[in-house]
Each structure stands twice: as structure tokens, then as C-alpha cells.
Design a protein around this motif. Structure first.
Motif, PDB file in Angstrom:
ATOM      1  N   THR A 197       0.829  -1.213   0.000  1.00  0.00           N
ATOM      2  CA  THR A 197       0.000   0.000   0.000  1.00  0.00           C
ATOM      3  C   THR A 197       0.864   1.263   0.000  1.00  0.00           C
ATOM      4  O   THR A 197       0.531   2.233  -0.666  1.00  0.00           O
ATOM      5  N   GLN A 198       2.000   1.238   0.720  1.00  0.00           N
ATOM      6  CA  GLN A 198       2.828   2.449   0.826  1.00  0.00           C
ATOM      7  C   GLN A 198       3.765   2.620  -0.364  1.00  0.00           C
ATOM      8  O   GLN A 198       3.920   3.721  -0.880  1.00  0.00           O
ATOM      9  N   VAL A 199       4.405   1.525  -0.765  1.00  0.00           N
ATOM     10  CA  VAL A 199       5.427   1.635  -1.818  1.00  0.00           C
ATOM     11  C   VAL A 199       4.811   1.508  -3.210  1.00  0.00           C
ATOM     12  O   VAL A 199       5.111   2.280  -4.111  1.00  0.00           O
TER      13      VAL A 199
ATOM     14  N   PRO B  48      -4.371  -0.465  -3.801  1.00  0.00           N
ATOM     15  CA  PRO B  48      -5.522  -0.148  -2.951  1.00  0.00           C
ATOM     16  C   PRO B  48      -5.621  -1.130  -1.773  1.00  0.00           C
ATOM     17  O   PRO B  48      -5.312  -2.315  -1.927  1.00  0.00           O
ATOM     18  N   LYS B  49      -6.064  -0.621  -0.633  1.00  0.00           N
ATOM     19  CA  LYS B  49      -6.036  -1.413   0.595  1.00  0.00           C
ATOM     20  C   LYS B  49      -6.820  -2.726   0.477  1.00  0.00           C
ATOM     21  O   LYS B  49      -6.362  -3.772   0.948  1.00  0.00           O
ATOM     22  N   ALA B  50      -7.997  -2.664  -0.164  1.00  0.00           N
ATOM     23  CA  ALA B  50      -8.827  -3.874  -0.277  1.00  0.00           C
ATOM     24  C   ALA B  50      -8.094  -4.959  -1.066  1.00  0.00           C
ATOM     25  O   ALA B  50      -8.097  -6.140  -0.689  1.00  0.00           O
ATOM     26  N   GLU B  51      -7.441  -4.532  -2.131  1.00  0.00           N
ATOM     27  CA  GLU B  51      -6.708  -5.475  -2.975  1.00  0.00           C
ATOM     28  C   GLU B  51      -5.510  -6.058  -2.213  1.00  0.00           C
ATOM     29  O   GLU B  51      -5.250  -7.266  -2.244  1.00  0.00           O
ATOM     30  N   ALA B  52      -4.787  -5.180  -1.502  1.00  0.00           N
ATOM     31  CA  ALA B  52      -3.624  -5.617  -0.723  1.00  0.00           C
ATOM     32  C   ALA B  52      -4.058  -6.587   0.378  1.00  0.00           C
ATOM     33  O   ALA B  52      -3.365  -7.569   0.665  1.00  0.00           O
ATOM     34  N   THR B  53      -5.218  -6.311   0.968  1.00  0.00           N
ATOM     35  CA  THR B  53      -5.726  -7.174   2.042  1.00  0.00           C
ATOM     36  C   THR B  53      -6.072  -8.558   1.510  1.00  0.00           C
ATOM     37  O   THR B  53      -5.779  -9.579   2.142  1.00  0.00           O
ATOM     38  N   GLU B  54      -6.659  -8.576   0.337  1.00  0.00           N
ATOM     39  CA  GLU B  54      -7.022  -9.857  -0.266  1.00  0.00           C
ATOM     40  C   GLU B  54      -5.781 -10.710  -0.530  1.00  0.00           C
ATOM     41  O   GLU B  54      -5.736 -11.894  -0.189  1.00  0.00           O
ATOM     42  N   LEU B  55      -4.751 -10.082  -1.097  1.00  0.00           N
ATOM     43  CA  LEU B  55      -3.505 -10.796  -1.350  1.00  0.00           C
ATOM     44  C   LEU B  55      -2.873 -11.229  -0.026  1.00  0.00           C
ATOM     45  O   LEU B  55      -2.410 -12.364   0.119  1.00  0.00           O
ATOM     46  N   ALA B  56      -2.884 -10.331   0.958  1.00  0.00           N
ATOM     47  CA  ALA B  56      -2.282 -10.631   2.269  1.00  0.00           C
ATOM     48  C   ALA B  56      -2.950 -11.844   2.903  1.00  0.00           C
ATOM     49  O   ALA B  56      -2.270 -12.725   3.447  1.00  0.00           O
ATOM     50  N   MET B  57      -4.295 -11.902   2.820  1.00  0.00           N
ATOM     51  CA  MET B  57      -4.994 -13.033   3.433  1.00  0.00           C
ATOM     52  C   MET B  57      -4.630 -14.339   2.734  1.00  0.00           C
ATOM     53  O   MET B  57      -4.480 -15.381   3.390  1.00  0.00           O
ATOM     54  N   SER B  58      -4.460 -14.287   1.413  1.00  0.00           N
ATOM     55  CA  SER B  58      -4.088 -15.529   0.720  1.00  0.00           C
ATOM     56  C   SER B  58      -2.655 -15.930   1.086  1.00  0.00           C
ATOM     57  O   SER B  58      -2.339 -17.116   1.184  1.00  0.00           O
ATOM     58  N   LEU B  59      -1.802 -14.942   1.330  1.00  0.00           N
ATOM     59  CA  LEU B  59      -0.422 -15.263   1.731  1.00  0.00           C
ATOM     60  C   LEU B  59      -0.379 -15.806   3.163  1.00  0.00           C
ATOM     61  O   LEU B  59       0.388 -16.725   3.457  1.00  0.00           O
ATOM     62  N   LEU B  60      -1.214 -15.254   4.028  1.00  0.00           N
ATOM     63  CA  LEU B  60      -1.255 -15.762   5.408  1.00  0.00           C
ATOM     64  C   LEU B  60      -1.772 -17.198   5.418  1.00  0.00           C
ATOM     65  O   LEU B  60      -1.334 -18.025   6.220  1.00  0.00           O
ATOM     66  N   GLU B  61      -2.699 -17.476   4.515  1.00  0.00           N
ATOM     67  CA  GLU B  61      -3.188 -18.845   4.340  1.00  0.00           C
ATOM     68  C   GLU B  61      -2.014 -19.744   3.933  1.00  0.00           C
ATOM     69  O   GLU B  61      -1.813 -20.828   4.479  1.00  0.00           O
ATOM     70  N   ARG B  62      -1.245 -19.236   2.991  1.00  0.00           N
ATOM     71  CA  ARG B  62      -0.135 -20.010   2.440  1.00  0.00           C
ATOM     72  C   ARG B  62       0.931 -20.332   3.486  1.00  0.00           C
ATOM     73  O   ARG B  62       1.551 -21.389   3.444  1.00  0.00           O
ATOM     74  N   VAL B  63       1.163 -19.412   4.428  1.00  0.00           N
ATOM     75  CA  VAL B  63       2.159 -19.677   5.470  1.00  0.00           C
ATOM     76  C   VAL B  63       1.510 -20.279   6.723  1.00  0.00           C
ATOM     77  O   VAL B  63       2.141 -20.393   7.768  1.00  0.00           O
ATOM     78  N   GLY B  64       0.237 -20.638   6.594  1.00  0.00           N
ATOM     79  CA  GLY B  64      -0.445 -21.362   7.666  1.00  0.00           C
ATOM     80  C   GLY B  64      -0.915 -20.499   8.832  1.00  0.00           C
ATOM     81  O   GLY B  64      -1.084 -21.008   9.942  1.00  0.00           O
ATOM     82  N   LEU B  65      -1.137 -19.202   8.592  1.00  0.00           N
ATOM     83  CA  LEU B  65      -1.542 -18.318   9.688  1.00  0.00           C
ATOM     84  C   LEU B  65      -2.764 -17.457   9.377  1.00  0.00           C
ATOM     85  O   LEU B  65      -2.813 -16.278   9.748  1.00  0.00           O
ATOM     86  N   PRO B  66      -3.777 -18.031   8.717  1.00  0.00           N
ATOM     87  CA  PRO B  66      -4.913 -17.179   8.333  1.00  0.00           C
ATOM     88  C   PRO B  66      -5.662 -16.618   9.542  1.00  0.00           C
ATOM     89  O   PRO B  66      -6.265 -15.554   9.460  1.00  0.00           O
ATOM     90  N   ASP B  67      -5.585 -17.321  10.666  1.00  0.00           N
ATOM     91  CA  ASP B  67      -6.337 -16.882  11.859  1.00  0.00           C
ATOM     92  C   ASP B  67      -5.564 -15.878  12.714  1.00  0.00           C
ATOM     93  O   ASP B  67      -6.041 -15.458  13.758  1.00  0.00           O
ATOM     94  N   LYS B  68      -4.382 -15.478  12.274  1.00  0.00           N
ATOM     95  CA  LYS B  68      -3.564 -14.555  13.080  1.00  0.00           C
ATOM     96  C   LYS B  68      -3.546 -13.132  12.522  1.00  0.00           C
ATOM     97  O   LYS B  68      -2.782 -12.282  13.001  1.00  0.00           O
ATOM     98  N   ALA B  69      -4.388 -12.864  11.533  1.00  0.00           N
ATOM     99  CA  ALA B  69      -4.333 -11.569  10.830  1.00  0.00           C
ATOM    100  C   ALA B  69      -4.415 -10.377  11.782  1.00  0.00           C
ATOM    101  O   ALA B  69      -3.728  -9.373  11.595  1.00  0.00           O
ATOM    102  N   ASN B  70      -5.239 -10.480  12.824  1.00  0.00           N
ATOM    103  CA  ASN B  70      -5.448  -9.322  13.696  1.00  0.00           C
ATOM    104  C   ASN B  70      -4.628  -9.370  14.980  1.00  0.00           C
ATOM    105  O   ASN B  70      -4.850  -8.605  15.909  1.00  0.00           O
TER     106      ASN B  70
END
Ligand code: ADP
Ligand code: MG
Length: 270
Positions: free
Chosen positions: A133-135, A139-161
Motif C-alpha cells: 500500500t505504501q510503496v 488499494p487497501k482492499a486489494e492488498a488485504t485480499e492478497l495478504a490473506m491468501s499469503l497468510l493462508e499459504r504460510v499457515g496463519l490465516p487466523d492470526k491476521a489481527n
């Protein structure tokens, strides 16, 4: 005509790289009078996992930092993805880039350090969307969507917050990997990513790295995990005293090193 021009430009853009993703040519780095890198030559193909081993102080971290242009070379050249790091090529001439332009080049390279370096005041999700988002102004919504899929990929989807301090070292390092991947880099650098972890947490980080390698990511990994190097690495480089002493297929270098210095090092760590 236009087609021809475009093709010509593409060829120029890849000059010197031989189709490899990373090319280091005679890379030197000194700090004052201390010469740390004494002429490193190597190539990393697209999709290759290169592991780098060697004694403490041999220049492994400095070399990765040079690849990422966190350190300016004293001499030599480094290409990443067709770009000569630190320079712009224009009409056959080289122009040195300003710091702001270098950070744009660097955004194509992800780096994971021994210490996870997460932003403590941001949540896990906040950490992962920060750079896009900074560099990149994603857009935040798009970045969040990608971030959630990456957290899924590293096995931490439930740790987002969750905040970093509430996570184990292994979980923090997996977030650090997700954060680096969020910039969609073409190259990932790992500098002893498991060295600061308690032994029982090493496996979960190596598993994520193994998956990343399987997915075709080009990786340069400084590590003491010889099992990982043997199993996941396509190539293994042994560095000592600022030079590449030998390199080759990991199983061969590990079981039948050609150089005495490699043999001496391996006898201490294996
Ligand atoms: P390794 O990662 O293989 O342990 P490093 O690249 O960290 O080795 O360090 C190689 C040598 O360079 C060491 O002698 C270290 O003290 C020196 N060095 C690294 N960074 C700096 C710096 N910023 N200033 C001065 N010396 C440095
Ligand atoms: Mg180091």
C-alpha cells in the motif's frame, strides 16, 4: 518497425545476464580497509534455489545485502531480473541511480532476516499490507485480499489481527515471509531465517520455504540447515573469507567436497 524496436530494447535490457535471474560479476565489497568480498562470480537461474554456506564472518550476509543493494558494491556488477543494480542503462551509457530509484529496483526482491523485524505496532495483516500500500500504492482492499491468501499459504490465516509480540518466533518468521511475498518479488533472499529460532520451531519455517521453492520461486538462502540444502537446494555455494571456494549440486558438495576448506568446515557442522 515498432515491433523490431521493441525486440531490440528487450535484448538490451537483458545484456550481460545470459538469461539468469541473478548474475554477480566480480563483486567486491570493502568496509574501510577491510575487504569482505573479494570477487564473487555466480549465477542463479529462474526458479533455482541456491543455498549458501560458510563460516561466520566469511561475507555471506554482506553478499546478500549487495544483491539487494542494501550495500553499494566497491567493484563489480550485479544484475537482477535484467536490471543492473544501482544503475540505469540508457543508449549504451550507465547512469548511477538515486536512492529513491534504487528502492524501486529493490522492491522486486524480498528479503527475510534472522531477526524477523516485524513492525511491533502493526497487526500481522498491517505488516503484510504495509509495503504494497505504501510503496506500490496498491488499494487497501486489494492488498488485504492478497495478504490473506499469503497468510493462508504460510499457515496463519487466523492470526491476521494479532500483534507480533503475541506470536512465537516461528510464526513471526512466517509472517515475515508473507510480508516479503506481498510485494510479489521475482527473487527471495533468506539470511539464516531459522538461526534465531528455538529448535522445535525451525521445521515450520523450513516447510514454508520448501513450499515456496516447489511453487517455483527463485531463492538465495544462507543457512546452516544442511538437510534443507541437500533436499531443497538446486545448488550449494561454499564461501570462505570473501570468495566462493566451491559450488555444485548440494548432495555432491556435501558428501564429496573437492576443497580442503570445504571439508574442514563440513566436518565441524555435519
Ligand atoms: P557472515 O554473514 O558470513 O557471517 P558478514 O557478511 O556478516 O559475514 O561479515 C563479514 C565481515 O564483514 C565481518 O568481518 C564483519 O565484521 C564485516 N562487516 C560486515 N558489515 C560491516 C559493516 N557495516 N561495517 C564494517 N564491517 C562490516
Ligand atoms: Mg551473516
Amino acid at each position: 518497425m515498432a515491433e523490431e524496436n521493441r525486440e531490440h530494447e528487450d535484448v538490451n535490457a537483458n545484456d550481460g545476464t545470459d538469461g539468469a535471474l541473478v548474475v554477480a560479476e566480480n563483486v567486491h565489497k570493502s568496509f574501510g580497509r577491510l575487504e569482505v568480498l573479494k570477487g564473487i562470480d555466480l549465477e542463479v537461474r529462474r526458479g533455482e534455489v541456491m543455498c549458501i554456506i560458510g563460516p561466520s564472518g566469511s561475507g555471506k550476509s554482506t553478499f546478500l545485502r549487495c544483491v539487494n543493494h542494501l550495500e553499494k558494491l566497491s567493484a563489480g556488477r550485479l544484475w537482477v531480473n535484467g536490471e543492473l543494480m544501482g544503475y540505469r542503462q540508457k543508449r549504451g551509457k550507465l547512469y548511477e541511480l538515486r536512492d529513491s530509484e534504487i528502492s524501486a529496483q529493490r522492491s522486486d526482491i524480498g528479503m527475510v532476516f534472522q531477526r524477523f523485524n516485524l513492525f511491533p505496532h502493526l497487526t500481522v495483516l498491517g505488516n503484510v499490507i504495509e509495503a504494497p500500500t505504501q510503496v506500490k500504492r496498491v488499494p487497501k482492499a486489494e492488498a488485504t485480499e492478497l495478504a490473506m491468501s499469503l497468510l493462508e499459504r504460510v499457515g496463519l490465516p487466523d492470526k491476521a489481527n494479532t500483534y507480533p509480540e503475541q506470536l512465537s518466533g516461528g510464526q513471526q518468521q512466517r509472517v515475515a515471509i508473507a510480508r516479503a511475498l506481498a510485494m510479489e518479488p521475482s527473487l527471495m533472499l533468506f539470511d539464516e531465517p531459522t538461526s534465531a529460532l528455538d529448535p522445535e520451531l525451525v521445521g515450520e519455517v523450513l516447510d514454508v520455504m520448501r513450499d515456496l521453492a516447489r511453487a517455483g520461486m527463485t531463492m538465495m538462502v544462507v543457512t546452516h540447515e544442511m538437510g534443507f540444502a541437500r533436499e531443497v537446494g538446486d545448488s550449494l555455494v561454499f564461501m570462505d573469507d570473501g570468495v566462493v571456494v566451491e559450488s555444485g549440486v548440494p548432495s555432491e558438495v556435501l558428501s564429496d567436497p573437492r576443497h580442503e576448506r570445504t571439508r574442514a568446515f563440513l566436518s565441524k557442522v555435519l
